[in-house]
Motif scaffolding. Sequence first.
Motif, PDB file in Angstrom:
ATOM      1  N   ASP A   1      12.142  57.478  36.865  1.00 45.40           N
ATOM      2  CA  ASP A   1      10.929  56.815  36.778  1.00 45.40           C
ATOM      3  C   ASP A   1      10.424  57.067  38.295  1.00 45.40           C
ATOM      4  O   ASP A   1       9.205  56.755  38.616  1.00 45.40           O
ATOM      5  N   ALA A   2      11.289  57.654  39.147  1.00 41.71           N
ATOM      6  CA  ALA A   2      10.795  57.574  40.698  1.00 41.71           C
ATOM      7  C   ALA A   2       9.643  58.587  40.797  1.00 41.71           C
ATOM      8  O   ALA A   2       9.905  59.764  40.173  1.00 41.71           O
TER       9      ALA A   2
ATOM     10  N   SER B   1      13.078  52.012  42.158  1.00 39.17           N
ATOM     11  CA  SER B   1      12.756  52.559  40.760  1.00 39.17           C
ATOM     12  C   SER B   1      14.044  53.718  40.634  1.00 39.17           C
ATOM     13  O   SER B   1      14.674  54.116  41.625  1.00 39.17           O
TER      14      SER B   1
ATOM     15  N   ASP C   1       6.977  57.398  45.708  1.00 41.66           N
ATOM     16  CA  ASP C   1       8.028  56.450  45.987  1.00 41.66           C
ATOM     17  C   ASP C   1       8.870  57.177  47.143  1.00 41.66           C
ATOM     18  O   ASP C   1       9.218  56.597  48.129  1.00 41.66           O
TER      19      ASP C   1
END
Length: 257
Positions: A102-103, A98, A107
């Motif tokens: 978006d992370a 990602s 994550d």
Amino acid sequence: MVSLQLDGRTVVVTGAGQGQGAAEARMLVEAGARVIATDLALTMPAELAVSSSSAGALVYRQLDVSDASGWSELASWIESHGWQVDGLVNNAGITQRSRLLDASVADLQRVYEVNVAGSLLGIQALAPLMGSAASIVNVGSVAGLTAHYPVAYTASKWALRGLSQVAAMELGPRGIRINTVHPGFIETPMTASAKPEFRQATLAETPLGRTGSVEEVAGVVLFLLSPLSSFVTGAEIPVDGGQSGHGGAKSVSDAMR
Ligand code: NAP
């Protein structure tokens, strides 16, 4: 003695079921080591088959590197055999692709648990079983030397560098060495899922103009575990065909040809 031989030495390799870890385990056995190869699978993966004429020996143990109790069990099992640990290769790692915006925190946590905490737990569990002249190799990445776009993975590999340097400082007085190898694009199951655009762009940034093989990483790991590197600790060695060395200047050089 000038030798890459590891006869009589016991080395633990994590994430050894495939890819770089399997190649490292096989090469270390060829160099005469007793290799304790570990991975998530319950039974020994086929990639770990070694020839019966090999100088060393290989035993397989299931280990999730993010599980502290698994490391304790491994340490107790090694101790019950009366073995000293002479080497540890913190190779297990996962990727996470990602991008910055978006992370998620999840994550970050997932890659940190394996790539950073997994290595810390390994050092904590096995350092008490190590004598002087033991050697630890942490497997970083060119991602840990650059602004590689998958942010969680990149941040984890930068963090691993910090862990390695602290470990080299703290364990140096006991004679234990800790070094880091930073692979570039190596052909493994991990990179088999990379997009063609990623492969092409990486090759354009790599002076040697090709991807690397698992044996090319394993050879450097063997050197760092061997007495030939006995005064090397806290070092970081890119195994990346020159990808990280030019600091972004390659596209300029290429444009001026
Ligand atoms: P790979 O082919 O994906 O192999 C990694 C192995 O680690 C797999 O067998 C995997 O098992 C295992 N593993 C995953 N999570 C684990 C856990 N929690 N505990 C124990 N084992 C676990 O990867 P690779 O390409 O050989 O990469 C090896 C190391 O090099 C990693 O640290 C990676 O970040 C680093 N690296 C690779 C490259 C490259 O181009 N290949 C470049 C830079 C750095 P499963 O398959 O069952 O998940």
